[in-house]
Each structure stands twice: as C-alpha cells, then as structure tokens.
Design a protein around this motif. Structure first.
Motif, PDB file in Angstrom:
ATOM      1  N   MET A 121      18.619  32.199  58.038  1.00 56.34           N
ATOM      2  CA  MET A 121      18.307  33.464  57.939  1.00 56.34           C
ATOM      3  C   MET A 121      17.570  32.574  56.301  1.00 56.34           C
ATOM      4  O   MET A 121      17.555  31.698  55.853  1.00 56.34           O
ATOM      5  CB  MET A 121      19.125  34.389  57.102  1.00 56.34           C
ATOM      6  N   ALA A 122      17.198  33.708  55.368  1.00 55.46           N
ATOM      7  CA  ALA A 122      16.234  33.107  54.075  1.00 55.46           C
ATOM      8  C   ALA A 122      15.989  33.638  53.378  1.00 55.46           C
ATOM      9  O   ALA A 122      15.350  35.314  53.680  1.00 55.46           O
ATOM     10  CB  ALA A 122      14.991  32.719  54.431  1.00 55.46           C
ATOM     11  N   LEU A 123      16.198  33.566  52.318  1.00 53.87           N
ATOM     12  CA  LEU A 123      16.156  35.084  50.594  1.00 53.87           C
ATOM     13  C   LEU A 123      14.569  35.210  50.682  1.00 53.87           C
ATOM     14  O   LEU A 123      14.043  34.112  50.084  1.00 53.87           O
ATOM     15  CB  LEU A 123      16.797  35.093  49.446  1.00 53.87           C
ATOM     16  N   ILE A 124      14.012  36.302  50.544  1.00 54.12           N
ATOM     17  CA  ILE A 124      12.463  36.182  49.787  1.00 54.12           C
ATOM     18  C   ILE A 124      12.439  36.465  48.852  1.00 54.12           C
ATOM     19  O   ILE A 124      12.108  37.277  47.487  1.00 54.12           O
ATOM     20  CB  ILE A 124      12.146  37.951  50.399  1.00 54.12           C
ATOM     21  N   GLY A 125      11.790  35.099  47.995  1.00 55.17           N
ATOM     22  CA  GLY A 125      11.714  34.941  46.329  1.00 55.17           C
ATOM     23  C   GLY A 125      12.729  34.837  45.811  1.00 55.17           C
ATOM     24  O   GLY A 125      13.484  34.263  45.683  1.00 55.17           O
TER      25      GLY A 125
END
Length: 315
Positions: free
Chosen positions: A1-5
């Motif tokens: 998972m990764a945060l968008i900006g």
C-alpha cells in the motif's frame, strides 16, 4: 500500500483501469473482475466520465455506471478508492467552470456516491483560462464533492502553471499525475514530468502501462491482432525494437515463473515517482498477472536489461 502524494488516500500499488467496463467487458464480467480485485485486497479503481463513449451503442459514462452499481451492491463505497476524470464526455466537453460542476454532478450520480476520491482533469482545455478551471476544481473540494485533484495529459509547462496558480490563490493542490508511460513509450514522462512529479510529491499513475496489451506478450505478429478491439492502439509497436522488449520481458518472466505483464508493471514500480501503474483486464482470470506485480522484485541486472532494450524504442 502507498499514500497518494500528500493525501490520506492509501492505495494498493496496482490501479485497476475501468476503461473495459461497458466496452470489452459487459456488466456481469465487470462485476466478476471487480469482485476478484477486491477479494485480493486491492482497493483502487480508475475510470473517466468518457469511458467508453467511442464504443458502438455507448454515450459515455458506462464505466462509471457499472462501478457505481457494483460499489452499492457490494457495500464497498468506504473501502474502494475511485478516481475519475472530466473534459471528454460528449455532453461535458472542456474545462469551463460550469461544465466541470455539471460533469461532476453527473459522475456522482453514476458512481452512486456523494464524493469523488480523486478527480482528474483528463485533458488540457486551451480555450479556457487555467485560473477558471482551477477555481472550479477548488470549489468542488471546498464543497466536499471531491477529496483530491489530479492532472492527466498536460505538458510540463502547463503543469508548472497549474502549480503556480493554485499556490498564488490558495487553491487545493493536485496530488496525482497520470501520464502515458510504459516500456515502449518513455519519452513523454522521462525526464521532465518525472522531475516535476518527484519535486512536488505527486503520485504517478501511468496509463497504457501494458501498451494496450502489447507488453503482455499476447501479440507477437500483426496476425495476432486481427479482430482485436485493441488493434488500432497496439499496431504502432510492431517493429524490431518493440518486439525486442517483449522478448526480454518473456525471458525475465520465465526466470521468475511469472508473466511478461507482471514484469512490465514491476519495472514501472521502480521508476521515479510511480505510485501504481494502471492496468486493465477484460476477464477476471487475467487479474493475477497484474496483481502480482507489486510482489515481484527485479534484480539490478534485469532492470538494466529492460532499460537497455526499451531505450531503443521510439514510440
């Protein structure tokens, strides 16, 4: 998972493209794809209000409608992050303020929701002042109808102007960039857009990540394309340089007991700024190859080989 900006949108590192929904995948097939995607723990779907108006019998918004029905039927509105776009629907062309407002309302109805997680300007509108467009987008964010904004298909200069205007006016900053980018089409993202994205912490979501199926290895000759709805999109890749990329992908895939598509997406995940490639499928059984990409670790030698063969492609 990764945060968008700089957002709080936490997404799976593969973005499911919704363009086949209502085109090469009917509603039942689309539901099966979305079910399989969600069951795998993935949570990020990309669409547009214009998908797929160009298909015979369609008028635009078919993909959003199917996604909205699925989200409501499965009770997943709070679990799935949905990105959609504005400027190319036949009824809402361009990016004038009143058009953006009307198009957003239409998308909200089709998606059966009260807010859009990520709303892209799909294509630049040179006939409308950028200040007007960005003021309209900011109004949607202020009203709670849009959570975050993104940019697609803008030139580097126009993106810089966008960033200047929002900073000067205190408008909501974009958090995402959606460029055309893959192993046989690198020059439109590298190096300038890549620098802008990394310098401004924009999450990058490459579209045509598999070059409309060419990088899956499915099409090795023009005869393989006969009768395919993607023939128009992939025909330009059939040259020695393009096929050399597919050959290298296949070699690396065999070494990992994987698929060429998985390798192509895994390569994108190593590129500067890339948060999640966008990949589309027309059948649920095609999903494992794309969902495996975030788990595939390519060696430095394999990355060098892919960089070498792809650098020879001019597309």
């Amino acid at each position: 998972m990764a945060l968008i900006g700089n957002s709080d949108l936490d997404v799976f590192r593969l973005n499911l493209g919704g363009n086949p929904f209502g085109w090469t995948a009917d509603e039942q097939t689309s539901f099966a794809i979305l079910d399989t995607f969600a069951e795998a723990g993935a949570n990020f779907v990309d669409t547009s209000d214009s998908y797929t108006a160009s298909a015979p019998g369609n008028s635009g918004g078919e993909s959003e409608t199917i996604i909205g029905k699925w989200l409501t039927d499965r009770g997943l509105h709070e679990d799935i992050v949905v990105a959609t776009k504005v400027s190319r629907h036949p009824d809402f062309p361009g990016l004038k303020a009143e058009n953006i407002a009307a198009a957003a309302e239409a998308s909200l109805r089709r998606l059966q929701t009260d807010h859009i997680d990520l709303y892209y300007a799909h294509f630049d509108d040179p006939d409308t002042p950028l200040e007007e467009t960005l003021g309209a987008f900011d109004s949607l964010v202020t009203a709670g109808k849009v959570r975050y904004l993104g940019i697609s298909n803008y030139t580097p200069d126009r993106i810089r102007e966008w960033l200047r205007i929002v900073d000067d006016n205190g408008y909501a900053r974009p958090v995402a960039l959606q460029p055309h980018y893959n192993l046989v089409h690198r020059n439109s993202y590298e190096p300038e857009l890549a620098s802008i994205a990394t310098e401004n912490n924009l999450g990058v979501f490459p579209y045509f990540a598999l070059a409309s199926g060419f990088l899956t290895g499915k099409y090795r000759t023009r005869a393989d394309l006969e009768g395919s709805p993607r023939a128009r999109l992939t025909g330009g890749y059939f040259n020695d340089a393009g096929l050399a990329v597919v050959t290298e992908l296949s070699k690396i895939a065999d070494a990992h007991d994987s698929e060429p598509a998985t390798v192509a997406l895994a390569w994108l995940l190593t590129r500067p700024g890339v948060t999640a490639p966008i990949a589309s499928v027309s059948r649920a059984e095609q999903l494992p190859a794309v969902l495996d990409a975030p788990n595939l670790v390519l060696s430095s030698d394999e990355l060098d080989r892919l960089d070498h063969v792809s650098a020879a492609v001019q597309a």
